[in-house]
Design an enzyme around this catalytic site. Structure first.
Site, PDB file in Angstrom:
ATOM      1  N   HIS A  58       0.809  -1.153  -0.074  1.00  0.00           N
ATOM      2  CA  HIS A  58      -0.016   0.027   0.011  1.00  0.00           C
ATOM      3  C   HIS A  58       0.893   1.203  -0.020  1.00  0.00           C
ATOM      4  CE1 HIS A  58      -3.889  -1.692   1.837  1.00  0.00           C
ATOM      5  NE2 HIS A  58      -3.500  -2.754   0.954  1.00  0.00           N
ATOM      6  N   GLU A  60       0.844   3.951   1.622  1.00  0.00           N
ATOM      7  CA  GLU A  60       1.236   4.314   3.037  1.00  0.00           C
ATOM      8  C   GLU A  60       2.562   3.630   3.555  1.00  0.00           C
ATOM      9  OE1 GLU A  60      -3.428   4.559   3.199  1.00  0.00           O
ATOM     10  OE2 GLU A  60      -1.980   3.516   1.988  1.00  0.00           O
ATOM     11  N   CYS A  88      -6.393   1.996   5.374  1.00  0.00           N
ATOM     12  CA  CYS A  88      -6.912   0.724   5.838  1.00  0.00           C
ATOM     13  C   CYS A  88      -6.735   0.401   7.253  1.00  0.00           C
ATOM     14  CB  CYS A  88      -6.720  -0.290   4.761  1.00  0.00           C
ATOM     15  SG  CYS A  88      -4.912  -0.936   4.893  1.00  0.00           S
ATOM     16  N   CYS A  91      -2.503  -0.045   7.332  1.00  0.00           N
ATOM     17  CA  CYS A  91      -1.925   1.210   7.292  1.00  0.00           C
ATOM     18  C   CYS A  91      -2.325   2.050   8.370  1.00  0.00           C
ATOM     19  CB  CYS A  91      -2.318   1.895   6.091  1.00  0.00           C
ATOM     20  SG  CYS A  91      -1.797   1.152   4.552  1.00  0.00           S
TER      21      CYS A  91
END
Length: 165
Positions: A58, A60, A88, A91
């Site tokens: 991801h 992040e 999410c 993260c």
């Protein structure tokens, strides 16, 4: 660092630039940047789940890893994260563990958002760190970017089905 509308726009644009890289590579267009207390970008990332076949790819997570490497510490105290989509749970957990001070995000994620949409991990009282969260920064632009991406995917799938018949 005090965030003005001008520098919030500047940093969010950098996150959108990262999201555009992801989209150009066929990834879900999510981008993130981390800013140190002096306003310098110390980490950036875009979604790479498909490219790397890695569930943790991801934007992040990539930006957090890069910022930690650049600072030589896992503690990103007084740093700020700008990201195009609501984090999410994975993260959000990394943000809390890294001690990021501020989180600015664009579009809400009604399916997996852990910054207030589905759940708000940033507000769990027992956690030892609670970042300041600014929701919906350039929400319309971020939301439109996601909608356009998935619309294009659906159109390609529909065309592929027609061609296969």
């Amino acid at each position: 660092m005090e965030f003005t509308s001008e520098n919030k726009q500047k940093y969010m644009q950098l996150a959108f630039d990262q999201a555009q890289i992801a989209q150009n590579l066929g990834e879900v267009p999510i981008g993130a940047v981390i800013i140190d207390p002096d306003g310098q970008v110390i980490g950036s990332g875009y979604n790479r789940r498909e490219l790397n076949q890695d569930a943790t790819g991801h934007a992040e997570m990539i930006a957090i890893r890069q910022a930690c490497t650049n600072l030589g510490t896992w503690r990103l105290i007084d740093c700020s994260l700008f990201v195009t989509l609501e984090p999410c749970p994975m993260c959000a957990g990394a943000i809390i563990n890294a001690r990021i001070k501020n989180v600015f995000y664009g579009a809400l994620d009604p399916k997996a958002g852990a910054g207030g949409s589905v759940v708000d991990l940033f507000a769990v009282p027992k956690f030892n760190h609670h970042p300041n969260v600014i929701r919906g920064l350039y929400r319309d632009r971020a939301s439109q970017m996601m909608k356009s991406f998935f619309k294009e995917i659906r159109q390609k799938q529909k065309s592929a089905k027609k061609s296969a018949k």
